[in-house]
Design a protein around this motif. Structure first.
Motif, mmCIF file in Angstrom:
data_model
loop_
_atom_site.group_PDB
_atom_site.id
_atom_site.type_symbol
_atom_site.label_atom_id
_atom_site.label_comp_id
_atom_site.label_asym_id
_atom_site.label_seq_id
_atom_site.Cartn_x
_atom_site.Cartn_y
_atom_site.Cartn_z
ATOM 1 N N SER A 128 0.605 -0.787 0.055
ATOM 2 C CA SER A 128 -0.201 -0.426 0.065
ATOM 3 C C SER A 128 0.855 1.314 -0.400
ATOM 4 O O SER A 128 1.940 1.652 0.607
ATOM 5 N N THR A 129 0.415 2.399 0.200
ATOM 6 C CA THR A 129 1.321 3.836 -0.829
ATOM 7 C C THR A 129 0.148 4.718 0.137
ATOM 8 O O THR A 129 0.756 5.842 0.373
ATOM 9 N N GLN A 130 -0.208 4.401 1.049
ATOM 10 C CA GLN A 130 -1.216 5.437 1.619
ATOM 11 C C GLN A 130 -0.614 5.256 3.418
ATOM 12 O O GLN A 130 -0.471 4.301 3.262
ATOM 13 N N GLN A 131 -0.283 6.601 3.732
ATOM 14 C CA GLN A 131 0.124 6.518 5.008
ATOM 15 C C GLN A 131 -1.225 6.089 6.042
ATOM 16 O O GLN A 131 -1.883 6.321 5.959
ATOM 17 N N LEU A 132 -0.777 5.160 7.340
ATOM 18 C CA LEU A 132 -1.951 4.736 7.880
ATOM 19 C C LEU A 132 -1.790 5.715 9.317
ATOM 20 O O LEU A 132 -1.168 6.341 9.497
ATOM 21 N N ASN A 133 -3.303 5.280 10.174
ATOM 22 C CA ASN A 133 -3.477 5.942 11.221
ATOM 23 C C ASN A 133 -2.705 5.185 12.436
ATOM 24 O O ASN A 133 -3.584 3.658 12.302
ATOM 25 N N SER A 169 0.057 -3.711 15.565
ATOM 26 C CA SER A 169 1.578 -4.537 15.879
ATOM 27 C C SER A 169 1.467 -4.600 13.907
ATOM 28 O O SER A 169 1.119 -4.056 13.154
ATOM 29 N N TYR A 170 2.775 -5.364 14.379
ATOM 30 C CA TYR A 170 3.089 -5.953 13.002
ATOM 31 C C TYR A 170 4.323 -7.117 12.484
ATOM 32 O O TYR A 170 4.951 -7.439 13.851
ATOM 33 N N GLU A 171 4.833 -7.574 11.511
ATOM 34 C CA GLU A 171 5.611 -8.205 11.058
ATOM 35 C C GLU A 171 5.679 -8.069 10.035
ATOM 36 O O GLU A 171 6.122 -7.327 9.236
ATOM 37 N N LYS A 172 7.587 -8.006 10.129
ATOM 38 C CA LYS A 172 8.726 -7.870 9.031
ATOM 39 C C LYS A 172 7.987 -8.912 8.102
ATOM 40 O O LYS A 172 8.338 -10.632 8.755
ATOM 41 N N GLN A 173 8.581 -8.669 6.832
ATOM 42 C CA GLN A 173 9.025 -9.801 6.196
ATOM 43 C C GLN A 173 9.165 -10.036 4.743
ATOM 44 O O GLN A 173 9.878 -8.354 4.655
ATOM 45 N N GLN A 174 10.120 -10.952 4.140
ATOM 46 C CA GLN A 174 11.104 -10.140 3.554
ATOM 47 C C GLN A 174 11.291 -11.370 2.117
ATOM 48 O O GLN A 174 11.584 -10.850 1.150
ATOM 49 N N CYS A 180 0.347 -4.208 4.201
ATOM 50 C CA CYS A 180 1.168 -3.919 3.976
ATOM 51 C C CYS A 180 1.959 -2.919 3.402
ATOM 52 O O CYS A 180 1.354 -2.524 2.207
ATOM 53 N N VAL A 181 3.053 -2.897 4.011
ATOM 54 C CA VAL A 181 3.685 -1.549 3.552
ATOM 55 C C VAL A 181 5.434 -1.231 3.055
ATOM 56 O O VAL A 181 5.993 -2.400 3.370
ATOM 57 N N SER A 182 5.836 -0.777 2.876
ATOM 58 C CA SER A 182 7.131 -0.793 2.493
ATOM 59 C C SER A 182 8.555 -0.359 3.816
ATOM 60 O O SER A 182 7.536 1.091 4.654
ATOM 61 N N PRO A 183 9.140 -0.995 4.182
ATOM 62 C CA PRO A 183 9.814 -0.466 5.014
ATOM 63 C C PRO A 183 10.620 0.940 5.295
ATOM 64 O O PRO A 183 10.849 1.545 6.436
ATOM 65 N N ASP A 184 10.623 1.782 4.478
ATOM 66 C CA ASP A 184 11.799 2.539 3.760
ATOM 67 C C ASP A 184 10.706 3.899 4.410
ATOM 68 O O ASP A 184 11.725 4.667 3.737
ATOM 69 N N GLN A 185 9.776 3.899 4.221
ATOM 70 C CA GLN A 185 9.084 5.091 4.382
ATOM 71 C C GLN A 185 9.131 5.774 6.153
ATOM 72 O O GLN A 185 9.319 4.636 6.458
ATOM 73 N N LYS A 186 9.203 6.813 6.496
ATOM 74 C CA LYS A 186 9.567 7.494 8.018
ATOM 75 C C LYS A 186 8.528 7.161 8.502
ATOM 76 O O LYS A 186 8.524 6.670 9.586
ATOM 77 N N TRP A 187 7.050 7.262 8.248
ATOM 78 C CA TRP A 187 6.227 7.059 8.833
ATOM 79 C C TRP A 187 5.694 5.389 9.444
ATOM 80 O O TRP A 187 5.557 5.346 11.078
ATOM 81 N N VAL A 188 6.337 4.364 8.461
ATOM 82 C CA VAL A 188 6.525 3.698 9.118
ATOM 83 C C VAL A 188 7.384 3.163 10.062
ATOM 84 O O VAL A 188 7.192 2.054 11.207
ATOM 85 N N ARG A 189 8.539 3.541 9.786
ATOM 86 C CA ARG A 189 9.332 3.408 11.072
ATOM 87 C C ARG A 189 8.914 4.411 12.837
ATOM 88 O O ARG A 189 8.921 2.909 13.274
ATOM 89 N N SER A 190 8.634 4.958 12.558
ATOM 90 C CA SER A 190 7.500 5.708 13.953
ATOM 91 C C SER A 190 6.863 5.432 14.513
ATOM 92 O O SER A 190 7.181 4.795 15.502
ATOM 93 N N ALA A 191 5.395 4.910 13.096
ATOM 94 C CA ALA A 191 4.657 3.757 13.763
ATOM 95 C C ALA A 191 5.207 2.236 14.323
ATOM 96 O O ALA A 191 4.554 2.369 15.884
ATOM 97 N N MET A 192 6.131 1.826 13.633
ATOM 98 C CA MET A 192 6.740 0.421 14.348
ATOM 99 C C MET A 192 7.303 0.844 16.019
ATOM 100 O O MET A 192 7.207 -0.280 16.919
ATOM 101 N N GLU A 193 8.072 2.273 15.686
ATOM 102 C CA GLU A 193 8.179 2.746 17.040
ATOM 103 C C GLU A 193 7.589 2.712 18.493
ATOM 104 O O GLU A 193 7.370 2.110 19.393
ATOM 105 N N LYS A 194 6.462 3.182 17.552
ATOM 106 C CA LYS A 194 5.637 3.114 18.577
ATOM 107 C C LYS A 194 4.269 1.870 19.848
ATOM 108 O O LYS A 194 4.465 2.260 20.818
ATOM 109 N N ILE A 195 4.614 1.717 17.925
ATOM 110 C CA ILE A 195 3.760 0.016 18.705
ATOM 111 C C ILE A 195 4.840 -0.991 20.150
ATOM 112 O O ILE A 195 4.082 -1.534 20.695
ATOM 113 N N ASP A 196 6.192 -0.760 18.979
ATOM 114 C CA ASP A 196 7.124 -1.211 20.421
ATOM 115 C C ASP A 196 6.445 -0.961 21.931
ATOM 116 O O ASP A 196 7.264 -1.657 22.312
ATOM 117 N N GLN A 197 6.986 0.978 22.097
ATOM 118 C CA GLN A 197 6.325 1.239 22.903
ATOM 119 C C GLN A 197 5.288 0.593 23.872
ATOM 120 O O GLN A 197 5.820 0.820 25.093
#
Length: 97
Positions: free
Chosen positions: A40-45, A51-56, A73-90
């Motif tokens: 998906s190319t859209q930014q999610l809320n 949660s999330y899962e990494k896939q290669q 599913c989204v690209s892991p290269d986007q800044k908002w994706v990394r931010s969302a993953m950090e927030k879920i981890d927190q």
């Protein structure tokens, strides 16, 4: 007659062994029920993601899971994706305390 019965018995056991071996080798490999094939190319809320899962394979992706259980599913290269993953981890670490 005994040779005929022995041949049938050997063929039967070979068949059982072959089925068991094939079933074991296929069944022992973990398979995902859902796999990302397009992104998906859209930014999610971020508030809706739990949660999330990494896939290669077959594509490098992050699969986000929403509160309703929807997998996106989204690209892991986007800044908002990394931010969302950090927030879920927190959220995970504060729940565990």
């Amino acid at each position: 007659m005994k040779l005929h019965a022995a041949a049938i018995l050997v063929i039967f056991w070979l068949g059982v062994f072959t089925v068991h071996t094939v079933k074991g080798s296929i069944g022992s490999q973990p398979m995902r029920k859902f796999s990302c094939v397009s992104l998906s190319t859209q930014q999610l809320n971020i508030r809706n993601l739990v949660s999330y899962e990494k896939q290669q394979v077959p594509v490098n992706a992050i699969m986000f899971i929403t509160r309703k259980g929807i997998k996106i599913c989204v690209s892991p290269d986007q800044k908002w994706v990394r931010s969302a993953m950090e927030k879920i981890d927190q959220k995970r670490t504060t729940k565990g305390k």
